[in-house]
Design a protein around this motif. Structure first.
Motif, PDB file in Angstrom:
ATOM      1  N   VAL A 152      35.273 -20.932 -31.310  1.00 50.26           N
ATOM      2  CA  VAL A 152      35.328 -21.072 -32.761  1.00 50.26           C
ATOM      3  C   VAL A 152      36.772 -21.259 -33.220  1.00 50.26           C
ATOM      4  O   VAL A 152      37.630 -20.403 -32.952  1.00 50.26           O
ATOM      5  CB  VAL A 152      34.730 -19.834 -33.450  1.00 50.26           C
ATOM      6  CG1 VAL A 152      34.799 -19.986 -34.977  1.00 50.26           C
ATOM      7  CG2 VAL A 152      33.288 -19.612 -33.006  1.00 50.26           C
TER       8      VAL A 152
ATOM      9  N   VAL B 202      29.471 -25.207 -39.654  1.00 48.97           N
ATOM     10  CA  VAL B 202      28.636 -24.730 -38.557  1.00 48.97           C
ATOM     11  C   VAL B 202      27.216 -25.240 -38.768  1.00 48.97           C
ATOM     12  O   VAL B 202      26.637 -25.034 -39.837  1.00 48.97           O
ATOM     13  CB  VAL B 202      28.632 -23.189 -38.487  1.00 48.97           C
ATOM     14  CG1 VAL B 202      27.762 -22.700 -37.336  1.00 48.97           C
ATOM     15  CG2 VAL B 202      30.051 -22.654 -38.357  1.00 48.97           C
TER      16      VAL B 202
ATOM     17  N   CYS C   6      34.544 -21.385 -43.789  1.00 47.10           N
ATOM     18  CA  CYS C   6      33.565 -21.663 -42.740  1.00 47.10           C
ATOM     19  C   CYS C   6      32.171 -21.553 -43.353  1.00 47.10           C
ATOM     20  O   CYS C   6      31.805 -20.507 -43.899  1.00 47.10           O
ATOM     21  CB  CYS C   6      33.737 -20.648 -41.610  1.00 47.10           C
ATOM     22  SG  CYS C   6      32.552 -20.797 -40.264  1.00 47.10           S
TER      23      CYS C   6
END
Length: 207
Positions: free
Chosen positions: A13, A21, A90
């Motif tokens: 990651v 994601v 994210c």
């Protein structure tokens, strides 16, 4: 977590920068399971009505979830995701668009590819296995104490420079997520002596 849980690939990651994601969607358990022990703070979208669910509502309130009013559709969701990515956050999305009815993968929509191209961010493929067994969409509440186990596999990030054609990106994401799901299913069978997953999908497209 109450479920037998394992996550692999956390070292892959990216530690900084905007990150999209993408994962397969088996169950309401997917966001908390993927977000659990994930190296970065993960934002995900949830229908506003889901906050009324006593179990899942508690889970998503404890995480960085963004409510989307029912009926607002994909355009609103894409705008919200792009706004978060513009802040180097994210964000987790499910290209299938909805939970699986039978535990098998549904076709990926092109929304993830369009978001990645517009945001010019890296994309991280992730697969989850076992969540459908624990909480299929046909059941109101999850089964957390019946030997269920969940496996999360994190793949290699795809740099923004490799994301050009939306159709090709979508096809690549499908292949990579399904390959990761094969790995997750194999690890889950090893961990549980072959008892889980009950429903598995081990063949990548074209293989």
């Amino acid at each position: 977590m109450l479920l037998g849980f394992e996550i692999r690939g956390r070292e892959r990651v990216p530690k900084t920068g905007s990150l999209l994601v993408v994962a397969n969607h088996q169950s309401f358990l997917d966001p908390p399971c993927i977000g659990h022990r994930f190296p970065r703070y993960v934002t995900f979208l949830a229908r506003a009505s889901l906050f009324n669910n006593p179990v899942f509502g508690w889970l998503i309130r404890s995480m960085n979830s963004l409510p989307i009013k029912d009926g607002e559709g994909d355009v609103r969701a894409i705008r919200v995701v792009l706004d978060r990515l513009s802040k180097d956050e994210c964000v987790l999305i499910f290209p299938e668009g909805a939970r699986s009815f039978d535990g098998l993968k549904q076709p990926f929509r092109e929304g993830a590819a369009l978001i990645a191209r517009r945001a010019k961010c890296a994309v991280l493929p992730v697969a989850i296995e076992g969540a459908f067994d624990a909480w299929p969409r046909t059941r109101k509440l999850p089964s957390l104490f019946r030997g269920h186990a969940v496996q999360v596999e994190i793949g290699d990030p795809i740099p923004a420079s490799e994301l050009t054609n939306a159709r090709e990106i979508t096809s690549r994401l499908e292949r990579e997520v399904l390959a990761l799901r094969s790995q997750a299913a194999a690890r889950l069978r090893e961990r549980t002596g072959g008892r889980r997953p009950i429903v598995a999908e081990d063949t990548a497209p074209g293989s």
